[in-house]
Design a protein around this motif. Sequence first.
Motif, PDB file in Angstrom:
ATOM      1  N   MET A  69       0.803  -1.221   0.000  1.00 43.44           N
ATOM      2  CA  MET A  69       0.000   0.000   0.000  1.00 43.44           C
ATOM      3  C   MET A  69       0.838   1.275   0.000  1.00 43.44           C
ATOM      4  SD  MET A  69      -3.175  -1.047   2.483  1.00 43.44           S
ATOM      5  CE  MET A  69      -2.095  -1.342   3.895  1.00 43.44           C
ATOM      6  N   ARG A  71       1.842   4.564  -0.963  1.00 46.92           N
ATOM      7  CA  ARG A  71       0.957   5.475  -1.679  1.00 46.92           C
ATOM      8  C   ARG A  71       1.572   5.990  -2.979  1.00 46.92           C
ATOM      9  NH1 ARG A  71      -3.063   4.344  -1.861  1.00 46.92           N
ATOM     10  NH2 ARG A  71      -3.667   6.355  -2.719  1.00 46.92           N
ATOM     11  N   ALA A 139     -14.035  -0.443  -0.523  1.00 41.59           N
ATOM     12  CA  ALA A 139     -12.685   0.058  -0.264  1.00 41.59           C
ATOM     13  C   ALA A 139     -12.473   1.426  -0.898  1.00 41.59           C
ATOM     14  CB  ALA A 139     -11.648  -0.940  -0.782  1.00 41.59           C
ATOM     15  N   ARG A 140     -13.106   1.661  -2.049  1.00 43.33           N
ATOM     16  CA  ARG A 140     -12.950   2.964  -2.703  1.00 43.33           C
ATOM     17  C   ARG A 140     -13.582   4.086  -1.886  1.00 43.33           C
ATOM     18  NH1 ARG A 140     -13.180  -0.180  -7.585  1.00 43.33           N
ATOM     19  NH2 ARG A 140     -15.467  -0.120  -7.682  1.00 43.33           N
ATOM     20  N   GLN A 143     -10.824   4.847   0.613  1.00 46.36           N
ATOM     21  CA  GLN A 143      -9.536   5.235   0.059  1.00 46.36           C
ATOM     22  C   GLN A 143      -9.140   6.696   0.317  1.00 46.36           C
ATOM     23  OE1 GLN A 143      -7.395   3.003  -2.115  1.00 46.36           O
ATOM     24  NE2 GLN A 143      -6.082   4.543  -1.213  1.00 46.36           N
ATOM     25  N   PHE A 146      -7.296   7.831   3.517  1.00 49.76           N
ATOM     26  CA  PHE A 146      -5.910   7.440   3.756  1.00 49.76           C
ATOM     27  C   PHE A 146      -4.975   8.642   3.712  1.00 49.76           C
ATOM     28  CE2 PHE A 146      -3.109   3.586   3.610  1.00 49.76           C
ATOM     29  CZ  PHE A 146      -3.878   2.847   4.475  1.00 49.76           C
ATOM     30  N   LEU A 233      -7.135  -1.401  -0.483  1.00 48.89           N
ATOM     31  CA  LEU A 233      -6.777  -0.018  -0.752  1.00 48.89           C
ATOM     32  C   LEU A 233      -5.624  -0.022  -1.757  1.00 48.89           C
ATOM     33  CD1 LEU A 233      -6.936   1.316   2.901  1.00 48.89           C
ATOM     34  CD2 LEU A 233      -8.658   1.572   1.119  1.00 48.89           C
ATOM     35  N   SER A 234      -5.596   0.964  -2.606  1.00 51.12           N
ATOM     36  CA  SER A 234      -4.643   0.922  -3.710  1.00 51.12           C
ATOM     37  C   SER A 234      -3.228   1.220  -3.242  1.00 51.12           C
ATOM     38  CB  SER A 234      -5.053   1.918  -4.793  1.00 51.12           C
ATOM     39  OG  SER A 234      -4.999   3.245  -4.296  1.00 51.12           O
ATOM     40  N   GLN A 241      -5.638  -1.460  -6.964  1.00 52.28           N
ATOM     41  CA  GLN A 241      -6.272  -2.012  -5.766  1.00 52.28           C
ATOM     42  C   GLN A 241      -5.723  -3.410  -5.497  1.00 52.28           C
ATOM     43  OE1 GLN A 241     -10.611  -1.383  -6.584  1.00 52.28           O
ATOM     44  NE2 GLN A 241     -10.614  -0.679  -4.452  1.00 52.28           N
ATOM     45  N   THR A 519       3.178   2.562   3.949  1.00 51.89           N
ATOM     46  CA  THR A 519       2.306   3.376   3.101  1.00 51.89           C
ATOM     47  C   THR A 519       2.845   4.778   2.860  1.00 51.89           C
ATOM     48  OG1 THR A 519       1.004   4.315   4.922  1.00 51.89           O
ATOM     49  CG2 THR A 519       0.326   2.138   4.097  1.00 51.89           C
TER      50      THR A 519
END
Length: 539
Positions: A69, A71, A139-140, A143, A146, A233-234, A241, A519
């Motif tokens: 994850m 970012r 999850a979107r 998102q 985050f 989560l992407s 994703q 992340t």
Amino acid sequence: MTADQKTRRSYDAVVVGAGHNGLTAAAYLARAGLSTLVLERRAIVGGACVTEEIAPGCRASTTSYIASMLRPEVIADLDLPRHGLRMVPCDPALLVPFPDGSAAAWWSDREKTVREISKLSEADAKTFVRVDDELKKLARYLQPFFLEPPPDVGARGLPGLLEALRVGRRFRGITGAEIGRMVSFLTGSLGDFLDRHYESEKVKTLFLANNVYGKHGGPYAPGTALGLLFHLLSGGEHELQGFYGHVLGGMGAITQAMEAAARGFGADVRTGAPVARIRVSGGRARGVVLEDGTEIAAKVVVSNADPKRTFLGLLDERELPEDFRRAVAGIKMDGPCAKVNFVLSEEPRVQAMPQGFRRSERALFTLVPSLEFAERCYGIARSGELPEELWVDCVVASNVDPSLAPEGRHVMTCFVQYVPYRLNAGTWDEKRELLGDRVVAKIAEYAPNVPGSVIARQVLTPLDLERTYGLTEGNIFHGDLSLEQLFFLRPVAGFARYRTPVAGLYLCGAGAHPGGGVTGAPGHNASRQILRDWKRGAA
């Protein structure tokens, strides 16, 4: 390091700890023009995101071991690829061999995964598509949070209205049924969810192998279903994703790139410089004092250390309200995992590994035979015992990145789930090798050639994670990822937006929102809060 950097004693911002979030925060602050110094107690940067030599010429990701994850915004803003970051997808992302000699894989290509599941259950294959779509949609909704501060539930008046509008926009279009499912994921158990939706025990175990890592509670504990959303989560350079990636050069390549980016923006980074305490005067952070007595002044102090280490270890207790100290002391840590790293003379020959898999496809295998096994393992560990049989997640990193080991050598890292931080008998120094032996024994059940091929091994108990890597109670997430310790309750209620009771002191590590994992999000978010405060003279 230049002579000027060695003698400089004052900065706009001092960051305590060169873990990936500390380096991320430092890079953003330096990019904004603040004179910034990062202080790291170890001889290398990276915190728990490092690559270290564990035998001559053999390097391993000694602690964190897979990038999922990280970012994409952080990757782009800091231009990490220019500084050497290279990631390749884990494919399959999961492979679970079973005691009966069969195996199940989870591929990046969903249709390939569906075909894999259909071998176990046609009904489950159809369910997988439906549930995967539902999970990714939910999850979107999460998102955006985050890379934003958590909701400010204490805001009143116009600020409260604006905050409600901000949060509301993120859930625009959500249906009543989706709200119900979201609440269910936040509060329900992974095991109950899987039992409701899937019939094959092997399919359920495939889901288990991607969840509850580093968390307290077996798969039937309330709140463990959250991992199903968390891991969707992407992440990665292309914002995919559920991305899982091998980092070429090991996980330390991430923090090496972050350090280079921070230096490129003008930050100073000093290793071998342990901070003894954060200096406070007049209710405001004024800088830090190193263990050698050196004082460094700063207008802002940013701690990448976990909340307990920061507030109970680096600050005089008189500088904090008693109720805040009590709340921090109550944060659940008690890390439930360990790490064992190996150098082998030959690649593990997993008996259930499908024929025809390429070398890179043989890089991952997770040894957890069932949900019942995991539940039993957690129960034993919770009682303070070292389970005789362990859940072991194996990555033969050299199968993907041959630069980690010379010809004829193989590097395998093993994450061990459900061991106690506090033993009810004996010490971890006494039981370290017993842990290593039990990991080898578990692997041997599936890959019998491994015990005879071990050239070197490194066993990191929860106590070692605390002593060597600064993770209080060995918790890799700086605090358990449970509902009562997430969002506006992380690290504690009332202080979830990176500020602390001490003016000018901020938290930027995994103990802050949105939590653990590699992340960069807490570091990114904390730096933005600091810069907002700086611009209005409140930092």
